[in-house]
Write a protein that holds these residues in place. Structure first.
Motif, mmCIF file in Angstrom:
data_model
loop_
_atom_site.group_PDB
_atom_site.id
_atom_site.type_symbol
_atom_site.label_atom_id
_atom_site.label_comp_id
_atom_site.label_asym_id
_atom_site.label_seq_id
_atom_site.Cartn_x
_atom_site.Cartn_y
_atom_site.Cartn_z
ATOM 1 N N PRO A 1 -7.426 -1.156 -1.355
ATOM 2 C CA PRO A 1 -6.672 -2.358 -0.949
ATOM 3 C C PRO A 1 -7.030 -3.601 -1.766
ATOM 4 C CG PRO A 1 -7.372 -1.139 0.975
ATOM 5 C CD PRO A 1 -8.009 -0.475 -0.202
ATOM 6 N N ASP A 2 -8.293 -3.686 -2.226
ATOM 7 C CA ASP A 2 -8.707 -4.860 -3.012
ATOM 8 C C ASP A 2 -8.066 -4.888 -4.398
ATOM 9 O OD1 ASP A 2 -10.324 -5.794 -0.959
ATOM 10 O OD2 ASP A 2 -12.041 -4.605 -1.631
ATOM 11 N N GLN A 3 -7.717 -3.721 -4.932
ATOM 12 C CA GLN A 3 -7.125 -3.651 -6.273
ATOM 13 C C GLN A 3 -5.611 -3.844 -6.260
ATOM 14 O OE1 GLN A 3 -8.426 0.331 -7.136
ATOM 15 N NE2 GLN A 3 -10.150 -0.370 -8.395
ATOM 16 N N LEU A 4 -4.996 -3.828 -5.080
ATOM 17 C CA LEU A 4 -3.536 -3.868 -4.991
ATOM 18 C C LEU A 4 -2.920 -5.131 -5.578
ATOM 19 C CD1 LEU A 4 -2.789 -2.435 -1.440
ATOM 20 C CD2 LEU A 4 -2.178 -1.430 -3.617
ATOM 21 N N LEU A 5 -3.570 -6.263 -5.385
ATOM 22 C CA LEU A 5 -2.959 -7.543 -5.741
ATOM 23 C C LEU A 5 -3.182 -7.955 -7.194
ATOM 24 C CD1 LEU A 5 -3.694 -9.597 -2.521
ATOM 25 C CD2 LEU A 5 -1.623 -8.397 -3.135
ATOM 26 N N HIS A 6 -4.065 -7.238 -7.919
ATOM 27 C CA HIS A 6 -4.345 -7.625 -9.309
ATOM 28 C C HIS A 6 -3.100 -7.628 -10.194
ATOM 29 C CE1 HIS A 6 -8.532 -8.106 -8.603
ATOM 30 N NE2 HIS A 6 -8.762 -6.827 -8.338
ATOM 31 N N PRO A 7 -2.256 -6.576 -10.153
ATOM 32 C CA PRO A 7 -1.067 -6.597 -11.034
ATOM 33 C C PRO A 7 -0.067 -7.688 -10.675
ATOM 34 C CG PRO A 7 -1.459 -4.389 -10.140
ATOM 35 C CD PRO A 7 -2.342 -5.326 -9.413
ATOM 36 N N ALA B 1 -2.536 10.070 -10.182
ATOM 37 C CA ALA B 1 -3.657 9.142 -10.356
ATOM 38 C C ALA B 1 -4.368 8.921 -9.026
ATOM 39 C CB ALA B 1 -3.143 7.812 -10.905
ATOM 40 N N ALA B 2 -5.475 8.211 -9.095
ATOM 41 C CA ALA B 2 -6.225 7.896 -7.876
ATOM 42 C C ALA B 2 -5.508 6.797 -7.099
ATOM 43 C CB ALA B 2 -7.634 7.434 -8.251
ATOM 44 N N VAL B 3 -5.548 6.895 -5.793
ATOM 45 C CA VAL B 3 -4.946 5.869 -4.941
ATOM 46 C C VAL B 3 -5.798 4.606 -5.033
ATOM 47 C CG1 VAL B 3 -4.325 5.255 -2.565
ATOM 48 C CG2 VAL B 3 -4.004 7.597 -3.369
ATOM 49 N N PRO B 4 -5.199 3.461 -5.372
ATOM 50 C CA PRO B 4 -5.997 2.228 -5.510
ATOM 51 C C PRO B 4 -6.537 1.758 -4.165
ATOM 52 C CG PRO B 4 -3.664 1.731 -5.672
ATOM 53 C CD PRO B 4 -3.780 3.219 -5.604
ATOM 54 N N TYR C 1 0.797 -1.229 0.000
ATOM 55 C CA TYR C 1 0.000 0.000 0.000
ATOM 56 C C TYR C 1 0.835 1.288 0.000
ATOM 57 C CZ TYR C 1 -4.204 2.757 0.469
ATOM 58 O OH TYR C 1 -5.216 3.641 0.227
ATOM 59 N N PRO C 2 1.883 1.440 0.844
ATOM 60 C CA PRO C 2 2.661 2.692 0.807
ATOM 61 C C PRO C 2 3.275 2.986 -0.569
ATOM 62 C CG PRO C 2 3.202 1.431 2.771
ATOM 63 C CD PRO C 2 2.358 0.546 1.913
ATOM 64 N N GLY C 3 3.778 1.952 -1.244
ATOM 65 C CA GLY C 3 4.342 2.136 -2.583
ATOM 66 C C GLY C 3 3.279 2.529 -3.596
ATOM 67 N N ALA C 4 2.075 1.954 -3.453
ATOM 68 C CA ALA C 4 0.975 2.293 -4.360
ATOM 69 C C ALA C 4 0.544 3.748 -4.163
ATOM 70 C CB ALA C 4 -0.204 1.351 -4.112
ATOM 71 N N VAL C 5 0.527 4.211 -2.917
ATOM 72 C CA VAL C 5 0.184 5.613 -2.625
ATOM 73 C C VAL C 5 1.243 6.540 -3.231
ATOM 74 C CG1 VAL C 5 -0.056 7.328 -0.783
ATOM 75 C CG2 VAL C 5 -1.123 5.074 -0.542
#
Length: 197
Positions: A81-87, A76-79, A64-68
């Motif tokens: 938590p449910d979308q984090l693992l898709h990539p 872009a919009a902050v993903p 999550y911190p890296g995604a933010v």
């Protein structure tokens, strides 16, 4: 206040540990290795791709911190938590590529060392980075042509290794004692005593 190698070693190692924690948790790119998502550039990404040993909520918390950070940098919009693992194609039963065992083990040690280093100083972080360095060097020179994207090291990796070294308090203290002769330390002590007497 006179020179004290113990005190300065503590200040330097505390600062280095915090800086190392920040580098790992916000996922500053350190290297590039082929992985499940194409290529991974941080120890946290390697862990997410080789995460059969970790619960899903732990992987999400680490990512999550890296995604933010990426969302803020790209506007872009902050993903969620449910979308984090898709990539990362997160699948519990999926096997890890054992050719990169040093990189995987090193990544686990790096991330664990970032947290442990906040509480007590140790060599876990430095050992993890050394394993990653060895794994990537071995792959670069002896790996053959199986990888679609060749592994490489970024300059940030060397800087992070230096920071990890300075997080080891005992080694920093030895370095300070070696670099600053006893006569200089004694002179500084005497000068400070004269100043405050």
């Amino acid at each position: 206040m006179g020179f004290s190698s113990k005190k300065w070693a503590q200040i330097i190692s505390n600062f280095a540990s915090l800086l190392y924690f920040f580098i790992i948790i916000v996922q500053v790119p350190l290297f590039r290795v082929p992985c499940r998502i194409g290529s991974c550039q941080t120890p946290v990404e390697v862990m997410a791709c080789a995460s059969e040993f970790l619960p899903e909520f732990v992987v999400k918390a680490l990512l999550y911190p890296g995604a933010v950070k990426r969302a803020l940098m790209e506007g872009a919009a902050v993903p969620s938590p449910d979308q984090l693992l898709h990539p990362y194609k997160f699948k519990k039963g999926k096997k890890t590529d054992l050719r990169q065992l040093e990189v995987i083990v090193g990544s686990y040690l790096c991330v664990a060392g970032a947290f442990v280093g906040l509480l007590r100083r140790g060599r876990m972080s430095y050992l993890g980075l050394t394993l990653i360095l060895w794994g990537i060097a071995r792959e670069m020179f002896f790996g053959g042509k199986h990888a679609t994207k060749a592994p490489c090291l970024f300059p940030q990796m060397i800087i992070t290794m230096v920071i990890a070294f300075f997080s080891m308090r005992r080694d920093v203290r030895k370095l300070l004692k070696c670099c600053i002769p006893d006569c200089v330390a004694e002179r500084l002590k005497n000068r400070s005593k004269a100043k405050y007497s």
